[in-house]
Write a protein that holds these residues in place. Structure first.
Motif, PDB file in Angstrom:
ATOM      1  N   MET A   1      -4.531  -9.468 -10.076  1.00  0.00           N
ATOM      2  CA  MET A   1      -4.582  -8.515  -8.989  1.00  0.00           C
ATOM      3  C   MET A   1      -3.311  -7.674  -9.002  1.00  0.00           C
ATOM      4  O   MET A   1      -2.210  -8.208  -9.058  1.00  0.00           O
ATOM      5  CB  MET A   1      -4.654  -9.280  -7.675  1.00  0.00           C
ATOM      6  CG  MET A   1      -5.789  -8.882  -6.812  1.00  0.00           C
ATOM      7  SD  MET A   1      -5.803  -9.880  -5.323  1.00  0.00           S
ATOM      8  CE  MET A   1      -6.944  -8.919  -4.444  1.00  0.00           C
ATOM      9  N   THR A   2      -3.467  -6.399  -8.916  1.00  0.00           N
ATOM     10  CA  THR A   2      -2.293  -5.533  -8.935  1.00  0.00           C
ATOM     11  C   THR A   2      -1.675  -5.447  -7.549  1.00  0.00           C
ATOM     12  O   THR A   2      -2.267  -5.858  -6.551  1.00  0.00           O
ATOM     13  CB  THR A   2      -2.686  -4.116  -9.405  1.00  0.00           C
ATOM     14  OG1 THR A   2      -3.568  -3.551  -8.447  1.00  0.00           O
ATOM     15  CG2 THR A   2      -3.347  -4.135 -10.766  1.00  0.00           C
ATOM     16  N   GLN A   4      -1.173  -2.791  -5.810  1.00  0.00           N
ATOM     17  CA  GLN A   4      -1.955  -1.857  -4.968  1.00  0.00           C
ATOM     18  C   GLN A   4      -3.126  -2.596  -4.326  1.00  0.00           C
ATOM     19  O   GLN A   4      -3.394  -2.421  -3.141  1.00  0.00           O
ATOM     20  CB  GLN A   4      -2.473  -0.694  -5.829  1.00  0.00           C
ATOM     21  CG  GLN A   4      -3.334   0.278  -5.069  1.00  0.00           C
ATOM     22  CD  GLN A   4      -2.617   1.565  -4.777  1.00  0.00           C
ATOM     23  OE1 GLN A   4      -1.574   1.814  -5.357  1.00  0.00           O
ATOM     24  NE2 GLN A   4      -3.169   2.363  -3.909  1.00  0.00           N
ATOM     25  N   ASN A   5      -3.825  -3.422  -5.089  1.00  0.00           N
ATOM     26  CA  ASN A   5      -4.958  -4.162  -4.537  1.00  0.00           C
ATOM     27  C   ASN A   5      -4.502  -5.163  -3.478  1.00  0.00           C
ATOM     28  O   ASN A   5      -5.181  -5.365  -2.475  1.00  0.00           O
ATOM     29  CB  ASN A   5      -5.708  -4.888  -5.647  1.00  0.00           C
ATOM     30  CG  ASN A   5      -6.473  -3.923  -6.542  1.00  0.00           C
ATOM     31  OD1 ASN A   5      -6.699  -2.770  -6.176  1.00  0.00           O
ATOM     32  ND2 ASN A   5      -6.837  -4.385  -7.718  1.00  0.00           N
ATOM     33  N   LYS A   6      -3.360  -5.798  -3.686  1.00  0.00           N
ATOM     34  CA  LYS A   6      -2.839  -6.740  -2.705  1.00  0.00           C
ATOM     35  C   LYS A   6      -2.480  -6.040  -1.409  1.00  0.00           C
ATOM     36  O   LYS A   6      -2.728  -6.554  -0.318  1.00  0.00           O
ATOM     37  CB  LYS A   6      -1.614  -7.464  -3.262  1.00  0.00           C
ATOM     38  CG  LYS A   6      -1.938  -8.473  -4.334  1.00  0.00           C
ATOM     39  CD  LYS A   6      -0.687  -9.174  -4.813  1.00  0.00           C
ATOM     40  CE  LYS A   6      -1.004 -10.139  -5.942  1.00  0.00           C
ATOM     41  NZ  LYS A   6       0.192 -10.820  -6.431  1.00  0.00           N
ATOM     42  N   ARG A   7      -1.906  -4.851  -1.514  1.00  0.00           N
ATOM     43  CA  ARG A   7      -1.551  -4.093  -0.305  1.00  0.00           C
ATOM     44  C   ARG A   7      -2.797  -3.678   0.465  1.00  0.00           C
ATOM     45  O   ARG A   7      -2.823  -3.748   1.696  1.00  0.00           O
ATOM     46  CB  ARG A   7      -0.726  -2.866  -0.673  1.00  0.00           C
ATOM     47  CG  ARG A   7       0.677  -3.193  -1.069  1.00  0.00           C
ATOM     48  CD  ARG A   7       1.482  -1.947  -1.319  1.00  0.00           C
ATOM     49  NE  ARG A   7       2.829  -2.309  -1.737  1.00  0.00           N
ATOM     50  CZ  ARG A   7       3.715  -1.468  -2.179  1.00  0.00           C
ATOM     51  NH1 ARG A   7       3.421  -0.182  -2.262  1.00  0.00           N
ATOM     52  NH2 ARG A   7       4.916  -1.874  -2.533  1.00  0.00           N
ATOM     53  N   ILE A   8      -3.821  -3.227  -0.255  1.00  0.00           N
ATOM     54  CA  ILE A   8      -5.069  -2.825   0.404  1.00  0.00           C
ATOM     55  C   ILE A   8      -5.714  -4.021   1.083  1.00  0.00           C
ATOM     56  O   ILE A   8      -6.157  -3.942   2.239  1.00  0.00           O
ATOM     57  CB  ILE A   8      -6.025  -2.163  -0.614  1.00  0.00           C
ATOM     58  CG1 ILE A   8      -5.468  -0.810  -1.070  1.00  0.00           C
ATOM     59  CG2 ILE A   8      -7.416  -1.991  -0.012  1.00  0.00           C
ATOM     60  CD1 ILE A   8      -6.230  -0.174  -2.191  1.00  0.00           C
ATOM     61  N   LEU A   9      -5.757  -5.163   0.395  1.00  0.00           N
ATOM     62  CA  LEU A   9      -6.337  -6.372   0.969  1.00  0.00           C
ATOM     63  C   LEU A   9      -5.561  -6.822   2.209  1.00  0.00           C
ATOM     64  O   LEU A   9      -6.147  -7.170   3.234  1.00  0.00           O
ATOM     65  CB  LEU A   9      -6.352  -7.493  -0.072  1.00  0.00           C
ATOM     66  CG  LEU A   9      -6.937  -8.820   0.396  1.00  0.00           C
ATOM     67  CD1 LEU A   9      -8.409  -8.660   0.760  1.00  0.00           C
ATOM     68  CD2 LEU A   9      -6.750  -9.873  -0.664  1.00  0.00           C
ATOM     69  N   SER A  11      -3.785  -4.908   4.194  1.00  0.00           N
ATOM     70  CA  SER A  11      -4.032  -3.932   5.255  1.00  0.00           C
ATOM     71  C   SER A  11      -5.385  -4.168   5.915  1.00  0.00           C
ATOM     72  O   SER A  11      -5.506  -4.127   7.145  1.00  0.00           O
ATOM     73  CB  SER A  11      -3.986  -2.512   4.699  1.00  0.00           C
ATOM     74  OG  SER A  11      -2.714  -2.237   4.185  1.00  0.00           O
TER      75      SER A  11
END
Length: 64
Positions: A1-2, A4-9, A11
């Protein structure tokens, strides 16, 4: 998981938890306290302690 994906998840989870917290009903108010109910016995004790501590500090400062 990148990253960016962790931040979106994170949020999305934050928003969902926020909605769940807002949707809860507050508990019903309790009965009023009896008339003349004291604030707390520790307040008087704390004020006395602060007074003695302040006097001690002032007296020690004058000696120096």
């Amino acid at each position: 998981m990148t990253i960016q994906n962790k931040r979106i998840l994170a949020s999305v989870l934050f928003v969902l938890i926020s909605f769940a917290c807002v949707a809860q009903q507050p508990p019903p108010p309790g009965p009023p306290p009896p008339f003349g109910f004291p604030i707390d016995g520790g307040v008087l004790l704390g004020a006395v302690f602060a007074l003695f501590y302040g006097v001690k500090k002032i007296l020690l400062k004058k000696e120096d």
